[in-house]
Design an enzyme around this catalytic site. Sequence first.
Site, PDB file in Angstrom:
ATOM      1  N   SER A  62      30.058 -26.409 -37.321  1.00 30.25           N
ATOM      2  CA  SER A  62      30.537 -25.115 -36.837  1.00 30.25           C
ATOM      3  C   SER A  62      31.695 -25.189 -35.850  1.00 30.25           C
ATOM      4  O   SER A  62      32.217 -24.141 -35.434  1.00 30.25           O
ATOM      5  CB  SER A  62      29.391 -24.333 -36.190  1.00 30.25           C
ATOM      6  OG  SER A  62      28.547 -23.788 -37.179  1.00 30.25           O
ATOM      7  N   LYS A  65      34.680 -23.133 -36.642  1.00 31.76           N
ATOM      8  CA  LYS A  65      34.902 -21.747 -36.226  1.00 31.76           C
ATOM      9  C   LYS A  65      35.984 -21.614 -35.161  1.00 31.76           C
ATOM     10  O   LYS A  65      36.431 -20.500 -34.861  1.00 31.76           O
ATOM     11  CB  LYS A  65      33.591 -21.131 -35.748  1.00 31.76           C
ATOM     12  CG  LYS A  65      32.528 -20.987 -36.833  1.00 31.76           C
ATOM     13  CD  LYS A  65      31.319 -20.220 -36.317  1.00 31.76           C
ATOM     14  CE  LYS A  65      30.242 -20.078 -37.393  1.00 31.76           C
ATOM     15  NZ  LYS A  65      29.421 -21.285 -37.570  1.00 31.76           N
ATOM     16  N   SER A 117      27.569 -18.691 -32.674  1.00 28.64           N
ATOM     17  CA  SER A 117      28.009 -19.458 -33.844  1.00 28.64           C
ATOM     18  C   SER A 117      27.612 -18.779 -35.153  1.00 28.64           C
ATOM     19  O   SER A 117      27.108 -19.412 -36.089  1.00 28.64           O
ATOM     20  CB  SER A 117      27.430 -20.888 -33.797  1.00 28.64           C
ATOM     21  OG  SER A 117      28.096 -21.735 -34.700  1.00 28.64           O
TER      22      SER A 117
END
Length: 381
Positions: A62, A65, A117
């Site tokens: 993640s 992101k 997240s």
Amino acid sequence: MKLKKITVIFCSLFFALSTGEAKKCSALDKPEVSAKAAVLIEAATGEIIYEKTAHTKLPMASTTKIMTTLLCLESGNLDEEFVVDSEAIRTEGSSMGLQEGDIVSKRDLCIGMLLPSGNDAANATAVHIGGSVEGFAELMNKRAEQIGMTRTCFVTPSGLDAQGHGSSAYDMALLAREALKNKDFAQICSQETIKLSFGNPPYDRWLKNTNKLLSMYDGVTGVKTGFTDEAGRCLVSSCTQNNVSLICVTLNAPSDWEDHRKLYDYGFSQLKAEKIIPESFVVKVVGGIADEIGLVSYTDTFIGVKDGDFPELTAEAYIENFLYAPVEEGTYAGYVEYFYKDRLVARNDLYTSGYTEIYKGKKEKEESTISRIIDFLKNIF
């Protein structure tokens, strides 16, 4: 008015920070870390302070992101509301709590990506901006190329495992360095919690940051956590102490919090803050008692330097061709950018350091000339 460009190359632009507050720690030995790949860079110049297989491509979960959020912020109209795509938000893993029919803004989605997240937020962002996940991935890879991320391929906006999706620790440090230049990004990722109102109808809720390092180590200002079974624990963080700013990345790190603490202890023991001393720039004045006025920046810029090894910087100033009198002190007149190895270190606005009245006649001109001669002699003696 068009700005004129002035380029200057300096070998030393600095003096040591001597506020009495900064403490130079004794240099520590390079630490051992649990991460499969790690890097620590000085944020202003991008110089590597520590590395461990930093250029090896690995899945980064993640922390992906960071790019998705950066593109969302750069797309503009952050507070314009829209209905999320119902298919996009149907995804596995972490979530910001989006439901079918919810009304959100792009700013909401950025917070939903950087704090809890949210994979739902990442997919909703991708479809809204890129038209599809695949279309958005093309935008991600194009932006990565602009940043100089040579060992990166984005396939998903969320960081969920996908064939070919991966990056290197060094590339992710470059990405974080670029993202932190965006004021909205820097502000959002530094918060432990943020209150939002969204939904249909909207209602208030609190989103919590997964980055525990924010409260575990003094001076941490971001950035993003990540985890999948394939990638392991991934962490990108930033930290500033005594005007030295560092960015740390670990990929596949079982003890990521401890790795980052060790690396920051090491990095801050190696560097001390030095302040950029800019060249003296001036702007011409038309119709004034003075023919030109000196320029100053109200922003102090520091970099972390090791063992007095001052880097060679290039300063590129963009200054108004001239200003019309009268000119007040503090009038905006352009900006200066500092570069190190073609990397932008800082951009500071330039303002007039004094003022000048309109020239009204011969007597005033003579008085002005005499005054400048006196000032010149004072400087000599």
